[in-house]
Motif scaffolding. Structure first.
Motif, short mmCIF file in Angstrom:
data_model
loop_
_atom_site.label_atom_id
_atom_site.label_comp_id
_atom_site.label_asym_id
_atom_site.label_seq_id
_atom_site.Cartn_x
_atom_site.Cartn_y
_atom_site.Cartn_z
N GLN A 79 0.83 -1.21 0.00
CA GLN A 79 0.00 0.00 0.00
C GLN A 79 0.86 1.26 0.00
O GLN A 79 0.51 2.26 -0.64
CB GLN A 79 -0.93 -0.01 1.21
CG GLN A 79 -1.98 -1.11 1.15
CD GLN A 79 -2.92 -1.06 2.33
OE1 GLN A 79 -3.63 -0.08 2.52
NE2 GLN A 79 -2.93 -2.12 3.13
N PHE A 80 1.98 1.21 0.69
CA PHE A 80 2.89 2.36 0.72
C PHE A 80 3.43 2.64 -0.67
O PHE A 80 3.48 3.81 -1.11
CB PHE A 80 4.03 2.10 1.70
CG PHE A 80 5.09 3.17 1.71
CD1 PHE A 80 4.84 4.39 2.33
CD2 PHE A 80 6.31 2.96 1.09
CE1 PHE A 80 5.82 5.39 2.33
CE2 PHE A 80 7.28 3.95 1.08
CZ PHE A 80 7.04 5.18 1.71
N TYR A 81 3.82 1.59 -1.39
CA TYR A 81 4.38 1.81 -2.72
C TYR A 81 3.30 2.23 -3.72
O TYR A 81 3.57 2.99 -4.66
CB TYR A 81 5.14 0.57 -3.20
CG TYR A 81 6.50 0.47 -2.54
CD1 TYR A 81 7.45 1.46 -2.71
CD2 TYR A 81 6.80 -0.60 -1.69
CE1 TYR A 81 8.68 1.39 -2.07
CE2 TYR A 81 8.03 -0.68 -1.05
CZ TYR A 81 8.96 0.33 -1.24
OH TYR A 81 10.19 0.29 -0.60
N GLY A 82 2.09 1.76 -3.54
CA GLY A 82 1.00 2.26 -4.37
C GLY A 82 0.80 3.75 -4.15
O GLY A 82 0.57 4.51 -5.10
N PHE A 83 0.92 4.19 -2.90
CA PHE A 83 0.83 5.61 -2.55
C PHE A 83 1.97 6.39 -3.21
O PHE A 83 1.76 7.48 -3.76
CB PHE A 83 0.88 5.75 -1.03
CG PHE A 83 1.10 7.15 -0.54
CD1 PHE A 83 0.05 8.06 -0.50
CD2 PHE A 83 2.35 7.57 -0.10
CE1 PHE A 83 0.25 9.36 -0.04
CE2 PHE A 83 2.56 8.86 0.36
CZ PHE A 83 1.51 9.77 0.39
N CYS A 84 3.19 5.84 -3.16
CA CYS A 84 4.34 6.52 -3.76
C CYS A 84 4.16 6.73 -5.26
O CYS A 84 4.49 7.79 -5.80
CB CYS A 84 5.62 5.72 -3.49
SG CYS A 84 6.17 5.77 -1.76
N VAL A 85 3.63 5.72 -5.94
CA VAL A 85 3.39 5.84 -7.37
C VAL A 85 2.31 6.89 -7.63
O VAL A 85 2.44 7.74 -8.53
CB VAL A 85 3.00 4.48 -7.97
CG1 VAL A 85 2.55 4.63 -9.42
CG2 VAL A 85 4.18 3.50 -7.89
N ASP A 86 1.24 6.84 -6.86
CA ASP A 86 0.14 7.80 -7.05
C ASP A 86 0.60 9.23 -6.82
O ASP A 86 0.13 10.17 -7.49
CB ASP A 86 -1.01 7.49 -6.08
CG ASP A 86 -1.74 6.20 -6.45
OD1 ASP A 86 -1.59 5.74 -7.59
OD2 ASP A 86 -2.45 5.65 -5.57
N GLU A 87 1.52 9.41 -5.88
CA GLU A 87 2.01 10.75 -5.55
C GLU A 87 3.18 11.19 -6.42
O GLU A 87 3.71 12.30 -6.25
CB GLU A 87 2.44 10.79 -4.08
CG GLU A 87 1.30 10.60 -3.09
CD GLU A 87 0.29 11.73 -3.16
OE1 GLU A 87 0.71 12.91 -3.07
OE2 GLU A 87 -0.92 11.45 -3.31
N GLY A 88 3.62 10.35 -7.34
CA GLY A 88 4.74 10.70 -8.22
C GLY A 88 6.08 10.65 -7.55
O GLY A 88 7.06 11.23 -8.05
#
Length: 319
Positions: A79-88
């Protein structure tokens, strides 16, 4: 051990803030994710900069954990890495390198109808003398089994949430999600008895906003004390105390409703489950009834009967 780069912890905090504000994650969930992510960064350094080989190494470092613990930690990182991708913050998601342990949700411990009846009868007998503690325990037992409340929801129930003219409780569950929970007629009667005693315990000198306040304090009865009271009651009722807890009574509420024909979606609403997959664990207890229901109600049952020839009919006659 690689040191965490400056700003790494702030990215974790940003992610946790997103969980709280956008997904309504509970405080305990956020605390668990913080421990998991900070623990991972201590092993591999800055999580935002980590690559697949770093996550493979992390999986190896966690290999001695139980499958459920490993699955939770890996879920937090995904979930953290999904957040990182979404946030650029990064262009790729390296979480595919994390292990995927096979976990199996344990089946809930169950109490039979007879067990619950014995608990209620014992609690009712003890409350006949109108002792405040006995009436309080009976009221809490009625709400655990009759309304399916979580232990935390019950002990922290605000006094204002108790209905005056409607058979519902306003309950705040996990993640701050609110729901209406029905209260049976018998539970309402016991609650009315308890509120008389509560009024004698609570005064201007000892105010409390909770339905079940602790003695001599403005807080509420603790979950640990509720657990102890139920186990002591189980012993007095002749039931193995290790089989009884607030959560087991919640399981009994769900299981017995499903056995009685309750719809799974309705049960999901009553329990306050965000995902129906959580509710579906209860379907195992009533598989025989579900099979009988399909056999009795499915439209193809009549077609099968039409196609099945009477016994003794010859092959030639069927042609």
């Amino acid at each position: 051990m690689a040191p965490a780069r400056p700003g790494a912890s702030s990215r974790i905090e940003d992610f946790l803030a997103m969980l709280a504000t956008e997904r309504g994650a509970a405080a305990n969930t956020i605390a668990a994710y913080r421990r998991d992510l900070e623990g991972a960064s201590q092993v591999i350094g800055d999580l935002v900069q980590a690559d697949g080989s770093s996550l493979t190494r992390l999986g190896q470092a966690w290999s001695g954990l139980a499958a459920t613990s490993l699955a939770r930690k890996c879920s937090a990182l995904r979930q953290f890495y999904g957040f990182c991708v979404d946030e650029g913050l990064r262009d790729d998601d390296p979480s595919g390198a994390l292990p995927r342990p096979a976990t199996r949700r344990p089946l809930p411990r169950l109490l039979s109808h007879e067990d619950v009846e014995r608990l209620l009868l014992r609690a009712e007998e003890e409350a006949q003398g109108d002792a405040p503690d006995a009436v309080r325990l009976l009221a809490m037992l009625e709400l655990l089994y009759g309304s399916g409340l979580r232990a935390t929801e019950l002990v922290a129930l605000p006094f204002a949430a108790i209905p005056r003219d409607a058979p519902f409780l306003h309950v705040t569950g996990k993640g701050g999600q609110q729901r209406l929970v029905p209260v049976s007629t018998r539970a309402q009667a016991v609650l009315a008895r308890w509120l008389v005693h509560r009024g004698a315990l609570v005064s201007k000198d000892k105010p409390s906003r909770f339905a079940f306040p602790s003695r001599g304090a403005s807080g509420h009865l603790s979950r640990v004390r509720l657990f102890q009271l139920l186990r002591e009651l189980a012993t007095r009722a002749g039931i193995d105390a290790s089989r009884v807890s607030p959560h087991v009574l919640r399981h009994a509420f769900a299981t017995h409703l499903l056995e009685g024909g309750a719809d799974l979606r309705v049960l999901q609403t009553l329990l306050g489950h965000a995902d129906i997959a959580t509710t579906q664990i209860y379907t195992h207890v009533d598989s025989a009834r579900l099979v009988a229901l399909v056999n009795a109600r499915h439209p193809l049952r009549d077609a099968h009967r039409r196609e099945t020839p009477p016994s003794g009919t010859s092959q030639q006659a069927r042609r």
